[in-house]
Design a protein around this motif. Structure first.
Motif, PDB file in Angstrom:
ATOM      1  N   ASP A   4       0.816  -1.230   0.000  1.00 23.54           N
ATOM      2  CA  ASP A   4       0.000   0.000   0.000  1.00 23.54           C
ATOM      3  C   ASP A   4       0.845   1.274   0.000  1.00 23.54           C
ATOM      4  OD1 ASP A   4      -2.207  -1.612  -0.004  1.00 23.54           O
ATOM      5  OD2 ASP A   4      -2.621  -1.368   2.135  1.00 23.54           O
TER       6      ASP A   4
ATOM      7  N   PHE B 113      -3.919   0.902  -4.463  1.00 20.57           N
ATOM      8  CA  PHE B 113      -2.995   1.516  -3.504  1.00 20.57           C
ATOM      9  C   PHE B 113      -1.524   1.197  -3.778  1.00 20.57           C
ATOM     10  CE2 PHE B 113      -6.818   1.809  -0.631  1.00 20.57           C
ATOM     11  CZ  PHE B 113      -6.896   3.184  -0.722  1.00 20.57           C
ATOM     12  N   ARG B 172      -9.058   0.341   4.387  1.00 19.41           N
ATOM     13  CA  ARG B 172      -8.511   0.501   3.019  1.00 19.41           C
ATOM     14  C   ARG B 172      -9.643   0.605   2.006  1.00 19.41           C
ATOM     15  NH1 ARG B 172      -6.305  -4.205   1.566  1.00 19.41           N
ATOM     16  NH2 ARG B 172      -4.673  -3.574   0.119  1.00 19.41           N
TER      17      ARG B 172
END
Lengths: 120, 186
Positions: A4, B113, B172
Motif C-alpha cells: 500500500d 494503492f 482501506r
C-alpha cells in the motif's frame, strides 16, 4: 496490505507542524511536579498510617492494662502541707534560675556569633 | 530501545529517578504526537493531549506489567486520551453507504494503492484520510507510519488480532470508496 505504498506516501507527505521545541522540557517540568505531588501524598499517607497504628497500639495497651491487669488510671489524691509547699517553691525557684541561665547563655552565644560573623 | 532496557529504566524511575522518564519523552514524543494530531486535527490540542498522555503514563507507571513494549502501552494511553477528547467534540463525519464498502474487491483495492504516486491521487487520499473516524485514522497511522505489527495494534486498541486485520481491510476499502466518490465514478 503490507505494501500500500500510496497510503504510506500520503501519510508521510501529510506533514503536520512538528511538536514544539520545548515540548520535552515542558512535559518534564510537569512530570517533576507530579512526582513531587506523588511523594508528598505518599509521605502524608505514611504519616496517617503510622499515626493510626500508634493510636491502635496505645488503645491496645490501655485495654490490656485495664482488662487483664486491672490497672487504675485515677490519679492519687495529693495533700499539700507547709513543708511540702516550701520544697515546691524551692523547685520552682531552681527551675526559673535554670531557665534564666539557659536564656542568658543563648543570648550571649548569638551575640558572639554575630560579632564573629561580622569580623569574617 | 529493547524491552529489557525499558524495564531497567522503569525500575529506576519507580525508585525515585524521575529524570529518567525524559528518555521515554524524548524517544516517543514525535510518534505519540503524530498519531494524536491525525486524530484531533489540531496542533495545539495534539500537544496538550500528548503531554496528558505522558503524564498519565508516568502516574500509572507502577501498573505497567511489561507484557508488551512500553511504546505499545504508551500508544494505548495516548489513543484513549485522544478518543475521549474527540468524543467530547462530537465531530460529524460524512456518512458512507456500508454496502458500497462490502462490494469492493480486495484485488481492486490492492492494485489501486500500489499504483505509482501522483499528486492528484495523494491529494485525494489526504482528503479521504481526513474523512475517516478517529479509530481508523489512529489504526492506519500506527500501521503504515509507525510500522506497528498487528499483534501490538491489537493491544493498543483492545481488540483481537483478527479484528485489527478486519478493521485494516475495511479502512482501506473505505479509503478506496471515498476516493472513487471524489472521482464521481460512483
Amino acid at each position: 496490505m503490507e505494501k500500500d505504498k500510496l497510503i504510506k506516501q500520503t501519510l508521510k507527505s501529510t506533514q503536520w507542524p512538528p511538536v514544539s521545541g520545548d515540548f520535552q522540557y515542558k512535559t518534564m517540568q510537569k512530570v517533576f511536579l507530579l512526582a513531587e505531588k506523588k511523594r508528598k501524598r505518599a509521605y502524608f499517607l505514611n504519616l496517617v498510617g503510622i499515626s493510626l497504628v500508634s493510636l491502635l497500639l496505645v488503645a491496645a495497651c490501655v485495654y490490656i492494662l485495664k482488662v487483664y491487669f486491672a490497672f487504675s488510671f485515677t490519679l492519687p489524691e495529693i495533700h499539700l502541707t507547709s513543708s511540702s509547699l516550701s520544697i515546691l517553691m524551692f523547685s520552682f525557684y531552681i527551675a526559673a534560675l535554670v531557665l534564666l541561665l539557659i536564656g542568658l547563655d543563648a543570648f550571649m552565644r548569638r551575640k558572639w556569633q554575630m560579632r564573629n560573623g561580622n569580623l569574617e | 530501545m529493547e524491552n529489557k532496557d525499558e524495564q531497567i529504566i522503569i525500575k529506576r524511575i519507580l525508585e525515585g529517578e524521575t529524570a529518567m522518564f525524559s528518555h521515554f519523552v524524548e524517544q516517543y514524543s514525535h510518534s505519540v504526537y503524530s498519531m494524536i494530531v491525525r486524530i484531533v486535527q489540531s496542533r495545539e490540542d495534539a500537544e496538550e493531549l500528548s503531554q496528558d498522555a505522558f503524564l498519565k503514563a508516568f502516574s500509572k507507571l507502577e501498573t505497567f506489567k511489561g507484557d508488551c513494549s512500553f511504546s505499545t502501552w504508551l500508544f494505548r494511553i495516548a489513543y484513549n486520551t485522544a478518543i475521549s477528547f474527540v468524543r467530547k467534540k462530537k465531530v460529524i463525519l460524512p456518512a458512507i453507504d456500508e454496502s458500497l464498502i462490502e462490494t469492493v474487491s480486495d484485488e481492486a483495492v490492492g492494485t489501486f494503492f500500489d499504483e505509482d504516486e501522483n499528486e492528484r491521487r495523494l491529494q485525494q487520499l489526504e482528503i479521504a484520510i481526513a474523512q475517516l473516524n478517529a479509530e481508523e485514522k489512529a489504526l492506519i497511522t500506527l500501521f503504515y507510519l509507525e510500522s506497528k505489527p498487528v499483534n501490538e495494534l491489537a493491544m493498543v486498541f483492545g481488540l483481537t488480532t483478527e479484528n485489527v486485520r478486519v478493521k485494516l481491510h475495511r479502512t482501506r476499502k473505505k479509503l478506496f470508496v471515498l476516493i472513487k466518490m471524489q472521482d464521481g465514478e460512483r
